[in-house]
Design an enzyme around this catalytic site. Structure first.
Site, PDB file in Angstrom:
ATOM      1  N   GLU A   1      -9.324 -10.715  -7.672  1.00 47.40           N
ATOM      2  CA  GLU A   1      -8.355  -9.543  -7.687  1.00 47.40           C
ATOM      3  C   GLU A   1      -7.160  -9.963  -8.453  1.00 47.40           C
ATOM      4  O   GLU A   1      -6.769  -8.735  -8.879  1.00 47.40           O
ATOM      5  CB  GLU A   1      -8.012  -9.356  -6.034  1.00 47.40           C
ATOM      6  CG  GLU A   1      -9.168  -9.184  -5.217  1.00 47.40           C
ATOM      7  CD  GLU A   1      -8.718  -9.145  -3.783  1.00 47.40           C
ATOM      8  OE1 GLU A   1      -7.718  -9.392  -3.417  1.00 47.40           O
ATOM      9  OE2 GLU A   1      -9.826  -8.719  -3.073  1.00 47.40           O
TER      10      GLU A   1
ATOM     11  N   TYR B   1     -12.500  -2.092  -3.884  1.00 46.36           N
ATOM     12  CA  TYR B   1     -13.082  -2.062  -2.611  1.00 46.36           C
ATOM     13  C   TYR B   1     -14.579  -2.092  -2.740  1.00 46.36           C
ATOM     14  O   TYR B   1     -14.920  -1.506  -1.514  1.00 46.36           O
ATOM     15  CB  TYR B   1     -12.358  -0.891  -1.811  1.00 46.36           C
ATOM     16  CG  TYR B   1     -10.868  -1.467  -1.181  1.00 46.36           C
ATOM     17  CD1 TYR B   1     -10.762  -2.400  -0.294  1.00 46.36           C
ATOM     18  CD2 TYR B   1      -9.763  -0.770  -1.468  1.00 46.36           C
ATOM     19  CE1 TYR B   1      -9.595  -2.965   0.148  1.00 46.36           C
ATOM     20  CE2 TYR B   1      -8.603  -1.139  -1.053  1.00 46.36           C
ATOM     21  CZ  TYR B   1      -8.339  -2.151  -0.144  1.00 46.36           C
ATOM     22  OH  TYR B   1      -7.173  -2.495   0.246  1.00 46.36           O
TER      23      TYR B   1
ATOM     24  N   LYS C   1       1.096  -1.275   0.092  1.00 46.73           N
ATOM     25  CA  LYS C   1      -0.047  -0.195  -0.079  1.00 46.73           C
ATOM     26  C   LYS C   1       0.795   1.259  -0.052  1.00 46.73           C
ATOM     27  O   LYS C   1       1.915   1.310   0.340  1.00 46.73           O
ATOM     28  CB  LYS C   1      -0.927   0.059   1.324  1.00 46.73           C
ATOM     29  CG  LYS C   1      -1.961  -1.044   1.041  1.00 46.73           C
ATOM     30  CD  LYS C   1      -3.198  -1.173   2.318  1.00 46.73           C
ATOM     31  CE  LYS C   1      -4.185  -2.086   1.962  1.00 46.73           C
ATOM     32  NZ  LYS C   1      -5.108  -2.030   3.183  1.00 46.73           N
TER      33      LYS C   1
ATOM     34  N   HIS D   1      -2.236  -4.938   1.502  1.00 42.12           N
ATOM     35  CA  HIS D   1      -3.500  -5.802   1.458  1.00 42.12           C
ATOM     36  C   HIS D   1      -3.471  -7.362   1.070  1.00 42.12           C
ATOM     37  O   HIS D   1      -2.303  -7.793   0.391  1.00 42.12           O
ATOM     38  CB  HIS D   1      -4.295  -5.334   0.202  1.00 42.12           C
ATOM     39  CG  HIS D   1      -5.492  -6.222  -0.321  1.00 42.12           C
ATOM     40  ND1 HIS D   1      -6.665  -6.098   0.216  1.00 42.12           N
ATOM     41  CD2 HIS D   1      -5.446  -6.858  -1.385  1.00 42.12           C
ATOM     42  CE1 HIS D   1      -7.426  -7.078  -0.247  1.00 42.12           C
ATOM     43  NE2 HIS D   1      -6.674  -7.777  -1.511  1.00 42.12           N
TER      44      HIS D   1
ATOM     45  N   ASN E   1      -2.378   0.366   6.746  1.00 44.81           N
ATOM     46  CA  ASN E   1      -2.072  -0.568   7.393  1.00 44.81           C
ATOM     47  C   ASN E   1      -0.988  -1.457   6.530  1.00 44.81           C
ATOM     48  O   ASN E   1      -1.093  -2.697   6.380  1.00 44.81           O
ATOM     49  CB  ASN E   1      -3.108  -1.627   7.951  1.00 44.81           C
ATOM     50  CG  ASN E   1      -4.077  -1.763   6.629  1.00 44.81           C
ATOM     51  OD1 ASN E   1      -3.841  -1.683   5.570  1.00 44.81           O
ATOM     52  ND2 ASN E   1      -5.444  -2.482   7.202  1.00 44.81           N
TER      53      ASN E   1
END
Ligand code: ATP
Ligand code: MG
Length: 138
Positions: A127, A50, A10, A116, A113
């Site tokens: 995905e 998302y 990320k 993913h 965070n």
């Protein structure tokens, strides 16, 4: 049980120079990188990726965060890959993640965070297909 999963390193990780360290962790845990690319997600891409969270209060922030900088997307291979990656990542909230997990070491907050990982074999397939053609996975 499928042997593939999908990951995003990320924007916070890339910004802080943690991309290589996170890839090292993945390799050390036995993940093979089937394909990897550097991407700047568009708002449309982040919203679609998302999509399941569209109704959540954090959705607009999440989309802003995921489009705030460069990410790396990768298709990974390992036995029981989805569960293995979720375990290595740790809990969504880094402050609740187990010691030794990627989110504990590199995560900033419940939003920022670090990484993913797909949450099921079905979503891993979707995905991976979002970013890669089957012919790119080797
Ligand atoms: P990911 O799908 O990114 O692997 P996850 O499956 O652990 O993470 P999800 O519940 O799918 O967590 O949430 C997707 C992402 O949305 C989280 O990784 C985080 O970046 C953000 N997020 C989740 N919950 C919150 C929250 N309460 N506040 C802010 N951001 C959140
Ligand atoms: Mg998730």
């Amino acid at each position: 049980m499928s042997n593939r999963t999908f990951t995003i390193i990320k924007p916070d990780s890339v910004r802080k120079g943690n991309f290589g360290k996170i890839v090292s962790r993945l390799e050390a845990e036995g993940f093979r990188i089937l394909s990897l690319k550097k991407v700047n997600l568009s708002t449309k891409q982040a919203e679609a990726f998302y999509g399941v969270h569209r109704e959540r209060p954090f959705f607009p922030d999440l989309v802003r965060y995921m489009t705030s900088g460069t990410v790396y997307v990768a298709a990974l291979e390992k036995e029981n890959a989805v569960l293995a990656l979720r375990t290595l990542m740790g809990a969504t909230d880094p402050s609740k993640a187990d010691a030794g997990t990627i989110r504990k070491e590199f995560g900033e907050s419940i939003e920022q965070n670090a990484i993913h990982g797909s949450d099921s074999d079905d979503n891993a397939k979707i995905e991976i297909g979002f970013f890669f053609a089957e012919s790119e996975l080797m």
